[in-house]
Design an enzyme around this catalytic site. Structure first.
Site, PDB file in Angstrom:
ATOM      1  CG  ASP A  61      25.750  44.215  44.256  1.00  0.00           C
ATOM      2  OD1 ASP A  61      25.127  43.746  43.295  1.00  0.00           O
ATOM      3  OD2 ASP A  61      25.525  45.334  44.729  1.00  0.00           O
ATOM      4  CG  HIS A  75      23.311  39.173  42.984  1.00  0.00           C
ATOM      5  ND1 HIS A  75      24.345  39.570  42.160  1.00  0.00           N
ATOM      6  CD2 HIS A  75      23.141  40.193  43.881  1.00  0.00           C
ATOM      7  CE1 HIS A  75      24.767  40.774  42.521  1.00  0.00           C
ATOM      8  NE2 HIS A  75      24.055  41.177  43.563  1.00  0.00           N
TER       9      HIS A  75
END
Length: 322
Positions: free
Chosen positions: A116, A298
């Protein structure tokens, strides 16, 4: 929250006790494993709103494979420093922290792994300090091509004012306060997997998640693991991490004169169900990249810990054998 062993989390995975290290004008809370493997460093960089603990599944395996594993809570997170100035969270400061961390340990270079926002920082580090990076592993967030207009301006034009990157910049402090209204509910609702597809709703999607009474999909982690994140953010709030977003246009300007090609070997790990867009022309800027995809969303290294660890170890072994 200082250390996370089985006695703290109810987990079977023991997470190292931290030390606080002075680097680059701040103090970082750093977790280490495999100190006996000094000389073979790998640095794991978390994203938002995460914590060094997000690498708990990878740390033991990397240490067992012969690596000195260094896992900082980056500035703004955990018990690391949280400077007050927004500009103290730009890519120069964030990459400078990692360079200073290498200096602290006496390392010329290291392999850097980022998820991320941590991936964005590692890509930036490879551009700004290429001689300190011998390899890049990025999870979720690919190399971001520097277009003709600043990133936030571009996102606002394409995705609108409610897109959370834009909202964080144009309405500073609003989202931070919403997330802090009920930190447990926000993180419980956010850390989900197998979330069913849904029509986009008006407003900032993360604020909508923070205020939802019922989470969607399935939890990424168990209650004791989630408690580590909740305790950390109840202590720190979210502004330090959100300040990373608030420097994105500043980062665009800071990278203007830098060679945009990442020449180090790289591994890009995507989640097939991740909402983060893939980079269509990745090899144009990262010519020596291997790309793999895992069947997850994610939170890649937490959703698919074994597969993520195996992919990283295989790539590292292939590099070592080359």
């Amino acid at each position: 929250m200082t250390g996370f062993g089985p006695q703290d989390t109810g987990m079977t995975t023991d997470f190292p006790e931290p030390t606080r290290i002075s680097v680059n004008g701040v103090e970082l809370e750093v977790f280490e494993a495999g100190r006996q493997n000094a000389g073979n460093p790998i640095v794991l960089c978390h994203g938002w709103p995460e914590h060094a603990f997000s690498w708990r599944h990878q740390v033991p395996a990397l240490a067992a494979a012969g690596y000195h594993v260094i896992v900082p809570n980056q500035r703004g997170y955990g018990n690391s420093s949280r400077p007050a100035e927004v500009t103290d969270y730009d890519i120069e400061h964030l990459s400078g922290d990692l360079v200073a961390l290498l200096d602290h340990y006496g390392y010329e270079d290291a392999t850097f792994v980022g998820h991320d926002w941590g991936a964005f920082v590692v890509w930036g580090l490879a551009l700004l300090h290429p001689n300190r990076v011998n390899g890049v592993v990025a999870l979720s967030v690919p190399y971001q091509e520097r277009g003709e207009i600043p990133w936030i301006d571009f996102m606002e034009a394409v995705l609108g004012p409610d897109f959370y990157f834009v909202h964080f910049n144009r309405q500073p402090g609003v989202a931070d306060a919403v997330f802090e209204e009920d930190t447990f509910r926000f993180l419980r609702n956010l850390y989900r997997k197998n979330v069913p597809p849904a029509e986009p709703q008006p407003g900032n999607s993360l604020i909508n998640i923070a205020r939802a009474e019922t989470p969607l999909g399935e939890p990424v982690m168990n209650d004791s693991e989630l408690a580590v994140f909740v305790s950390a953010f109840e202590s720190t709030g979210f502004t330090g991490g959100i300040n990373w977003y608030r420097n994105l246009d500043r980062d665009w300007h800071l990278l203007a004169e830098v060679d945009p090609i990442v020449r180090q070997p790289a591994l890009m790990i995507y989640g097939d169900r991740d909402t983060v867009a893939r980079a269509e022309g990745l090899t144009e800027h990262v010519p020596n990249v291997q790309v793999i995809s895992l069947d997850c969303g994610h939170w890649i290294q937490q959703e698919k810990p074994r597969e993520t660890t195996e992919a990283i170890l295989k790539w590292l072994a292939n590099r070592a054998a080359a």
